[in-house]
Enzyme design. Structure first.
Site, PDB file in Angstrom:
ATOM      1  N   CYS A  98     -19.302 118.212 -35.743  1.00 59.17           N
ATOM      2  CA  CYS A  98     -19.996 116.930 -35.853  1.00 59.17           C
ATOM      3  C   CYS A  98     -21.161 117.181 -36.793  1.00 59.17           C
ATOM      4  O   CYS A  98     -22.176 117.749 -36.379  1.00 59.17           O
ATOM      5  CB  CYS A  98     -20.477 116.431 -34.494  1.00 59.17           C
ATOM      6  SG  CYS A  98     -21.402 114.876 -34.612  1.00 59.17           S
ATOM      7  N   CYS A 101     -24.535 115.130 -35.748  1.00 57.29           N
ATOM      8  CA  CYS A 101     -25.291 115.418 -34.522  1.00 57.29           C
ATOM      9  C   CYS A 101     -24.607 116.540 -33.740  1.00 57.29           C
ATOM     10  O   CYS A 101     -24.818 117.713 -34.081  1.00 57.29           O
ATOM     11  CB  CYS A 101     -25.543 114.156 -33.685  1.00 57.29           C
ATOM     12  SG  CYS A 101     -24.122 113.100 -33.328  1.00 57.29           S
ATOM     13  N   SER A 102     -23.827 116.241 -32.720  1.00 59.08           N
ATOM     14  CA  SER A 102     -23.263 117.310 -31.895  1.00 59.08           C
ATOM     15  C   SER A 102     -22.088 116.815 -31.079  1.00 59.08           C
ATOM     16  O   SER A 102     -21.767 117.398 -30.043  1.00 59.08           O
ATOM     17  CB  SER A 102     -24.331 117.842 -30.951  1.00 59.08           C
ATOM     18  OG  SER A 102     -24.789 116.777 -30.139  1.00 59.08           O
ATOM     19  N   CYS A 103     -21.439 115.734 -31.503  1.00 58.37           N
ATOM     20  CA  CYS A 103     -20.354 115.150 -30.731  1.00 58.37           C
ATOM     21  C   CYS A 103     -19.293 116.196 -30.414  1.00 58.37           C
ATOM     22  O   CYS A 103     -18.905 116.987 -31.297  1.00 58.37           O
ATOM     23  CB  CYS A 103     -19.711 113.992 -31.490  1.00 58.37           C
ATOM     24  SG  CYS A 103     -20.888 112.691 -31.891  1.00 58.37           S
TER      25      CYS A 103
END
Lengths: 197, 223
Positions: A98, A101-103
């Site tokens: 991602c 962000c950090s999905c």
């Protein structure tokens, strides 16, 4: 106290303040720790992969509709609305990121490791995946195609690593022990029998 | 600072063995603070939370770590929602022997976006009556420019030609939902791009990058 990162101190000040305001309880923090260290984590995804290795019908359903098929396990951690499972092969290797962000597929893998969320991986895996994976210990021959999946919306991705050689007749529980978290992100292959012996 | 895909200059991925889920209790506390902040109504959807993180001080974004980024976003949202004041937080820091600005990364706005409507349903998938504009294998080109505000088209994939490889139906649109402008669901697609299209002729010819992109980000590609 002086060598703690400043954000740690600030977090604790905010925690104190929110507890004073009645918006947070100390037990809330303990509940988070317990949930994400004991019950929600990559051991769940490993069971999905192991079943796909032994059950062709399950594998087909998993690749067709990941979320519905994973829901058969009823893992804690909720369900993913859409989970796309990508199967590695000799010709094609998949990796998930991602960049924004950090999905990450929490429901099957739990919380992501720091490296997945940090700028090094996020910036470089889309630009130079073969090199980044090699630096991480995964050498892919130049003719192996690499497919990188940037989770820029709410679809989540899980890599189905190839089943290692020398595992004929293994039961699902033993096979699950070969499935590392990183292999389900695409940053590693599944462990070989000799690596866990 | 959050739009990091393709950015050059970062080094090796540091991957410690047996990394704990939480490196310290404060990280789990930030997670719990996120739940409390959501429960108190300071943000009604994940798009708003993400955008608050994106609005944090950029140097802190790169150095405070994942939970430090959550903290920057959450402090912003709590102040903007009027659930706490800077003075209260300053007092809490001073009570611990630290100055008010210690570790501060939040940048709350004096005139924040309206909160917007609560979610219309669980999850973010929404049925759409209008058909999807694009079909599988259609060639598309992404928008050329970014915009002020939250969006999920990374800069590295702007003004690039790709092909539709999957269609996912309708989903809440982050670009509006993050700003209190409602869900305004849009069709979502997975678009595949050759690495050389994104990063030039020196990129690996055997690499393809896929992004999940909303219909408003995509134009027909007739080139």
């Amino acid at each position: 106290m002086n060598d703690r990162p400043p954000q740690a101190v600030r977090a604790e000040a905010l925690e104190d303040l929110l507890m004073e305001k009645g918006l947070l309880k100390g037990s809330d923090v303990d509940a988070v720790i317990q949930r994400y260290t004991e019950r929600v984590g990559p051991m769940n995804g490993a069971r999905v992969v192991a079943r796909a290795w032994v059950d062709e019908d399950f594998r087909a359903r998993l690749l067709e509709d990941g979320a519905a098929t994973v829901a058969e396990f009823d893992f804690e951690g909720g369900q993913t609305e859409r989970l796309v499972v990508k199967a590695n092969s000799d010709e094609e290797h998949h990796a998930v990121v991602c960049t924004l962000c950090s999905c990450y597929p929490w429901a099957v893998l739990g919380l992501p490791p720091a490296w997945y969320k940090d700028p090094e991986y996020r910036s470089r895996i889309v630009r130079e995946p073969r090199l980044v994976l090699a630096e991480m210990g995964l050498q892919l021959a130049p003719e192996v195609a690499i497919r990188v999946w940037d989770s820029s919306a709410e679809v989540r991705y899980l890599v189905l690593p190839q089943r290692p050689a020398g595992t004929d007749g293994w039961d699902e529980a033993a096979l699950a022990g070969l499935v590392s978290r990183d292999s389900m992100i695409g940053a590693a292959l599944a462990r070989r029998p000799e690596e866990v012996a | 600072m959050h739009d990091l895909g393709g950015r050059q200059g970062f080094g090796r991925v540091d991957r410690p063995a047996n990394e704990p889920v939480f490196h310290a209790r404060w990280e789990a506390a930030v997670f719990a603070i996120m739940q409390a902040t959501a429960g108190a109504g300071a943000f009604l959807n994940v798009d708003r939370f993400r955008h608050a993180i994106e609005r944090m001080e950029p140097r802190a974004y790169l150095t405070h770590g994942y939970y430090g980024r959550w903290l920057g976003g959450l402090e912003t949202l709590l102040i903007e929602a009027g659930l706490l004041t800077r003075e209260e937080l300053a007092a809490a820091l001073q009570a611990k022997g630290f100055p008010a600005e210690h570790g501060r990364a939040a940048r709350p706005e004096a005139q924040p976006d309206p909160p917007g409507p609560p979610p219309s349903a669980a999850g973010t998938r929404r049925e759409l009556e209008r058909p999807a504009k694009f079909a599988l294998e259609n060639r598309v080109r992404t928008l050329a420019h970014g915009r002020h505000g939250h969006t999920r088209l990374p800069a590295y994939a702007r003004n690039r030609a790709g092909r539709i490889v999957a269609r996912h139906g309708g989903w809440v649109f982050p670009d509006t939902n993050a700003h209190g402008l409602g869900e305004q669901p849009q069709h979502l697609y997975t678009v595949g791009f050759r690495a050389q299209e994104l990063f030039g002729p020196e990129a690996d010819a055997a690499v393809e990058i896929h992004l999940d992109l909303f219909e408003p980000y995509l134009l027909e590609d007739n080139t």
